[in-house]
Design a protein around this motif. Structure first.
Motif, PDB file in Angstrom:
ATOM      1  N   MET A   1    -113.784  23.185  22.291  1.00  0.00           N
ATOM      2  CA  MET A   1    -112.837  23.017  23.372  1.00  0.00           C
ATOM      3  C   MET A   1    -113.165  24.036  24.459  1.00  0.00           C
ATOM      4  N   ILE A   2    -113.221  23.547  25.686  1.00  0.00           N
ATOM      5  CA  ILE A   2    -113.522  24.395  26.836  1.00  0.00           C
ATOM      6  C   ILE A   2    -112.292  24.397  27.740  1.00  0.00           C
ATOM      7  N   ILE A   3    -111.803  25.574  28.093  1.00  0.00           N
ATOM      8  CA  ILE A   3    -110.632  25.696  28.966  1.00  0.00           C
ATOM      9  C   ILE A   3    -111.081  25.653  30.417  1.00  0.00           C
ATOM     10  N   HIS A   4    -110.496  24.734  31.198  1.00  0.00           N
ATOM     11  CA  HIS A   4    -110.900  24.527  32.583  1.00  0.00           C
ATOM     12  C   HIS A   4    -110.689  25.782  33.428  1.00  0.00           C
ATOM     13  N   GLY A   5    -109.609  26.493  33.206  1.00  0.00           N
ATOM     14  CA  GLY A   5    -109.302  27.674  34.003  1.00  0.00           C
ATOM     15  C   GLY A   5    -110.349  28.768  33.931  1.00  0.00           C
ATOM     16  N   LYS A   6    -111.206  28.721  32.931  1.00  0.00           N
ATOM     17  CA  LYS A   6    -112.248  29.744  32.772  1.00  0.00           C
ATOM     18  C   LYS A   6    -113.577  29.338  33.404  1.00  0.00           C
ATOM     19  N   LEU A   7    -113.614  28.175  34.055  1.00  0.00           N
ATOM     20  CA  LEU A   7    -114.845  27.671  34.663  1.00  0.00           C
ATOM     21  C   LEU A   7    -114.682  27.511  36.171  1.00  0.00           C
ATOM     22  N   ILE A   8    -115.782  27.610  36.889  1.00  0.00           N
ATOM     23  CA  ILE A   8    -115.763  27.283  38.314  1.00  0.00           C
ATOM     24  C   ILE A   8    -116.187  25.821  38.461  1.00  0.00           C
ATOM     25  N   ALA A   9    -115.872  25.229  39.592  1.00  0.00           N
ATOM     26  CA  ALA A   9    -116.096  23.797  39.812  1.00  0.00           C
ATOM     27  C   ALA A   9    -117.546  23.381  39.575  1.00  0.00           C
ATOM     28  N   ASN A  53    -116.482  15.365  22.472  1.00  0.00           N
ATOM     29  CA  ASN A  53    -116.326  14.057  21.832  1.00  0.00           C
ATOM     30  C   ASN A  53    -114.922  13.909  21.245  1.00  0.00           C
ATOM     31  N   VAL A  54    -114.632  12.715  20.761  1.00  0.00           N
ATOM     32  CA  VAL A  54    -113.325  12.402  20.187  1.00  0.00           C
ATOM     33  C   VAL A  54    -113.047  13.245  18.947  1.00  0.00           C
ATOM     34  N   TYR A  55    -114.067  13.466  18.137  1.00  0.00           N
ATOM     35  CA  TYR A  55    -113.889  14.216  16.898  1.00  0.00           C
ATOM     36  C   TYR A  55    -113.451  15.649  17.174  1.00  0.00           C
ATOM     37  N   GLU A  56    -113.995  16.237  18.221  1.00  0.00           N
ATOM     38  CA  GLU A  56    -113.598  17.593  18.591  1.00  0.00           C
ATOM     39  C   GLU A  56    -112.140  17.618  19.036  1.00  0.00           C
ATOM     40  N   ALA A  57    -111.736  16.644  19.854  1.00  0.00           N
ATOM     41  CA  ALA A  57    -110.353  16.572  20.316  1.00  0.00           C
ATOM     42  C   ALA A  57    -109.396  16.411  19.140  1.00  0.00           C
ATOM     43  N   LYS A  58    -109.737  15.532  18.218  1.00  0.00           N
ATOM     44  CA  LYS A  58    -108.887  15.321  17.040  1.00  0.00           C
ATOM     45  C   LYS A  58    -108.837  16.561  16.162  1.00  0.00           C
ATOM     46  N   PHE A  60    -108.784  19.570  17.070  1.00  0.00           N
ATOM     47  CA  PHE A  60    -107.827  20.510  17.647  1.00  0.00           C
ATOM     48  C   PHE A  60    -106.411  19.945  17.703  1.00  0.00           C
ATOM     49  N   GLY A  61    -106.194  18.764  17.112  1.00  0.00           N
ATOM     50  CA  GLY A  61    -104.856  18.205  17.011  1.00  0.00           C
ATOM     51  C   GLY A  61    -104.383  17.405  18.208  1.00  0.00           C
ATOM     52  N   PHE A  62    -105.303  16.923  19.029  1.00  0.00           N
ATOM     53  CA  PHE A  62    -104.942  16.139  20.204  1.00  0.00           C
ATOM     54  C   PHE A  62    -104.871  14.657  19.838  1.00  0.00           C
ATOM     55  N   ARG A  63    -104.056  13.900  20.582  1.00  0.00           N
ATOM     56  CA  ARG A  63    -103.938  12.458  20.380  1.00  0.00           C
ATOM     57  C   ARG A  63    -104.496  11.734  21.602  1.00  0.00           C
ATOM     58  N   PRO A  64    -104.875  10.451  21.468  1.00  0.00           N
ATOM     59  CA  PRO A  64    -105.430   9.703  22.603  1.00  0.00           C
ATOM     60  C   PRO A  64    -104.382   9.412  23.684  1.00  0.00           C
ATOM     61  N   CYS A  65    -104.839   9.303  24.903  1.00  0.00           N
ATOM     62  CA  CYS A  65    -103.994   8.964  26.050  1.00  0.00           C
ATOM     63  C   CYS A  65    -103.589   7.489  25.968  1.00  0.00           C
ATOM     64  N   GLY A  66    -102.328   7.216  26.245  1.00  0.00           N
ATOM     65  CA  GLY A  66    -101.838   5.847  26.226  1.00  0.00           C
ATOM     66  C   GLY A  66    -102.222   5.046  27.447  1.00  0.00           C
ATOM     67  N   HIS A  67    -102.732   5.698  28.494  1.00  0.00           N
ATOM     68  CA  HIS A  67    -103.117   4.995  29.715  1.00  0.00           C
ATOM     69  C   HIS A  67    -104.581   4.566  29.709  1.00  0.00           C
ATOM     70  N   CYS A  68    -105.472   5.500  29.478  1.00  0.00           N
ATOM     71  CA  CYS A  68    -106.903   5.195  29.596  1.00  0.00           C
ATOM     72  C   CYS A  68    -107.564   4.847  28.268  1.00  0.00           C
TER      73      CYS A  68
END
Length: 83
Positions: A1-9, A53-58, A60-68
């Motif tokens: 998992m990469i935190i966006h706030g720690k990266l530049i654009a 990837n999806v496996y990494e998100a899962k 860390f306990g994340f669930r899929p988005c209901g929109h996309c």
């Protein structure tokens, strides 16, 4: 998992182009989705995280988005209603 706030654009763009980042997530809501999801684009930078990837998100306990990710969300919801 990469935190966006720690990266530049430019780093974010380079990681996406290299294929290191393929999904985005909201670390407060524990939801992950596609990078082009309108819901994901509205979230605050300090809440945004990235996954390779999806496996990494899962992992860390994340669930899929209901929109996309409608089908993945439907499957997730059915599996969690049974518990």
């Amino acid at each position: 998992m990469i935190i966006h706030g720690k990266l530049i654009a430019t780093d974010v763009r380079a990681l996406i182009k290299a294929g290191v980042i393929t999904l985005g997530g909201n670390r407060k809501l524990k939801i992950y989705g596609k990078l082009n999801c309108p819901s994901g684009k509205r979230m605050l930078k300090q809440n945004r995280v990235f996954f390779s990837n999806v496996y990494e998100a899962k992992h860390f306990g994340f669930r899929p988005c209901g929109h996309c990710m409608k089908q993945e969300y439907k499957t997730w919801k059915q599996n969690n209603e049974l518990i």
